[in-house]
Design a protein around this motif. Sequence first.
Motif, short mmCIF file in Angstrom:
data_model
loop_
_atom_site.label_atom_id
_atom_site.label_comp_id
_atom_site.label_asym_id
_atom_site.label_seq_id
_atom_site.Cartn_x
_atom_site.Cartn_y
_atom_site.Cartn_z
N HIS A 1 -3.10 13.13 0.16
CA HIS A 1 -3.50 11.78 -0.55
C HIS A 1 -4.45 11.38 0.82
CE1 HIS A 1 -1.29 7.88 -0.25
NE2 HIS A 1 -1.28 6.78 0.35
N ILE A 2 -5.86 10.84 -0.44
CA ILE A 2 -7.02 9.81 -0.10
C ILE A 2 -6.68 8.78 -0.89
CG2 ILE A 2 -7.94 11.85 1.32
CD1 ILE A 2 -9.75 11.73 -1.81
N GLY A 3 -7.04 7.54 -0.74
CA GLY A 3 -7.30 6.16 -1.42
C GLY A 3 -8.66 6.31 -2.25
N MET B 1 1.35 -1.37 -0.16
CA MET B 1 -0.09 -0.14 -0.09
C MET B 1 0.85 0.94 -0.31
SD MET B 1 -3.01 0.96 2.91
CE MET B 1 -4.66 1.88 2.15
N THR B 2 0.85 1.87 -0.82
CA THR B 2 1.42 3.09 -0.98
C THR B 2 0.54 4.29 0.02
OG1 THR B 2 -0.22 4.49 -1.97
CG2 THR B 2 1.74 3.69 -3.11
N THR B 3 1.73 5.36 0.58
CA THR B 3 1.84 6.20 1.73
C THR B 3 1.96 7.00 1.36
OG1 THR B 3 4.39 5.47 3.29
CG2 THR B 3 2.25 4.51 3.85
N PRO B 4 2.07 8.65 1.50
CA PRO B 4 2.68 10.04 1.09
C PRO B 4 4.06 9.95 1.28
CG PRO B 4 1.66 10.61 2.63
CD PRO B 4 1.10 8.89 3.14
N SER B 5 4.61 9.07 1.57
CA SER B 5 6.60 9.04 1.59
C SER B 5 6.61 7.74 0.11
CB SER B 5 7.02 8.48 2.88
OG SER B 5 6.26 7.05 3.02
N ASN B 6 5.68 7.36 0.13
CA ASN B 6 6.23 6.50 -1.44
C ASN B 6 5.58 6.37 -2.16
OD1 ASN B 6 4.25 4.72 -0.61
ND2 ASN B 6 5.71 2.70 -0.32
N CYS B 7 4.44 8.06 -2.18
CA CYS B 7 3.84 7.53 -3.19
C CYS B 7 3.95 8.38 -3.96
CB CYS B 7 1.90 8.28 -2.86
SG CYS B 7 1.11 8.64 -3.97
N GLN C 1 -2.14 3.60 -4.89
CA GLN C 1 -3.85 3.24 -3.86
C GLN C 1 -3.13 5.66 -3.42
OE1 GLN C 1 -5.87 1.60 -2.57
NE2 GLN C 1 -4.26 -0.01 -3.91
N HIS C 2 -3.52 6.27 -4.02
CA HIS C 2 -3.88 7.78 -4.13
C HIS C 2 -4.68 7.55 -5.21
CE1 HIS C 2 -2.40 11.97 -3.66
NE2 HIS C 2 -3.38 11.90 -4.19
N LEU C 3 -6.01 7.91 -5.00
CA LEU C 3 -7.01 7.88 -5.94
C LEU C 3 -6.98 8.83 -7.56
CD1 LEU C 3 -10.15 8.54 -6.75
CD2 LEU C 3 -10.17 10.81 -5.25
N THR D 1 -16.61 17.46 -0.32
CA THR D 1 -18.46 18.18 -0.92
C THR D 1 -16.99 18.95 -2.10
OG1 THR D 1 -19.67 17.74 -0.11
CG2 THR D 1 -20.01 19.41 -1.78
N GLU D 2 -15.94 19.38 -1.21
CA GLU D 2 -15.19 20.90 -1.68
C GLU D 2 -14.38 19.82 -3.01
OE1 GLU D 2 -13.99 25.50 -0.42
OE2 GLU D 2 -12.88 23.19 0.91
N GLU D 3 -13.73 19.30 -2.80
CA GLU D 3 -12.74 17.95 -3.18
C GLU D 3 -13.55 18.06 -4.54
OE1 GLU D 3 -9.35 16.53 -0.20
OE2 GLU D 3 -10.81 16.17 -0.52
N ARG D 4 -14.71 17.52 -4.38
CA ARG D 4 -15.28 16.56 -5.09
C ARG D 4 -15.28 17.85 -6.77
NH1 ARG D 4 -19.69 12.63 -3.97
NH2 ARG D 4 -17.75 11.13 -2.88
N ASN D 5 -15.74 19.03 -6.18
CA ASN D 5 -16.35 19.71 -6.52
C ASN D 5 -14.71 20.09 -8.11
OD1 ASN D 5 -18.58 19.80 -6.58
ND2 ASN D 5 -18.90 21.03 -4.87
#
Length: 127
Positions: free
Chosen positions: A45-47, A1-7, A95-97, A54-58
């Motif tokens: 960083h979200i999966g 699974m990726t994390t911010p450090s290796n994403c 694992q980063h959308l 809602t703000e991010e989706r828009n």
Amino acid sequence: MTTPSNCPFCHLPAERIAGSNEFGLIVRDAYPVSPGHTLIIPKRHIGSFFELTTEERNALMALLDQARTELQSSYQPQGYNIGINDGAAAGQTVQHLHIHLIPRYQDDLPDPRGGVRWVIPEKARYW
């Protein structure tokens, strides 16, 4: 699974970024399935798509529109596939959308009917 450090999407070089807004980025896919294959990626960083606010989706949908406008001008595709692999069972490997915007061209496949349904080939042909 990726994390911010290796994403790979948390550490993109500036030259890969084709556009952005407060919440996301437009990036050309490193392994394109068609000319102009583009990714829309949240800065956070979200999966999963379902973790977006809602703000991010828009904001990501605005980037999707912007990317399409740019692709229409640069590549003149005749159609698009828009897809998200959400979770390992759906084929998500990073694992980063990221939202795929895949330009489609007349005759790029002998029979493109079914589009995204071909993720499960046995179920794709419904006609």
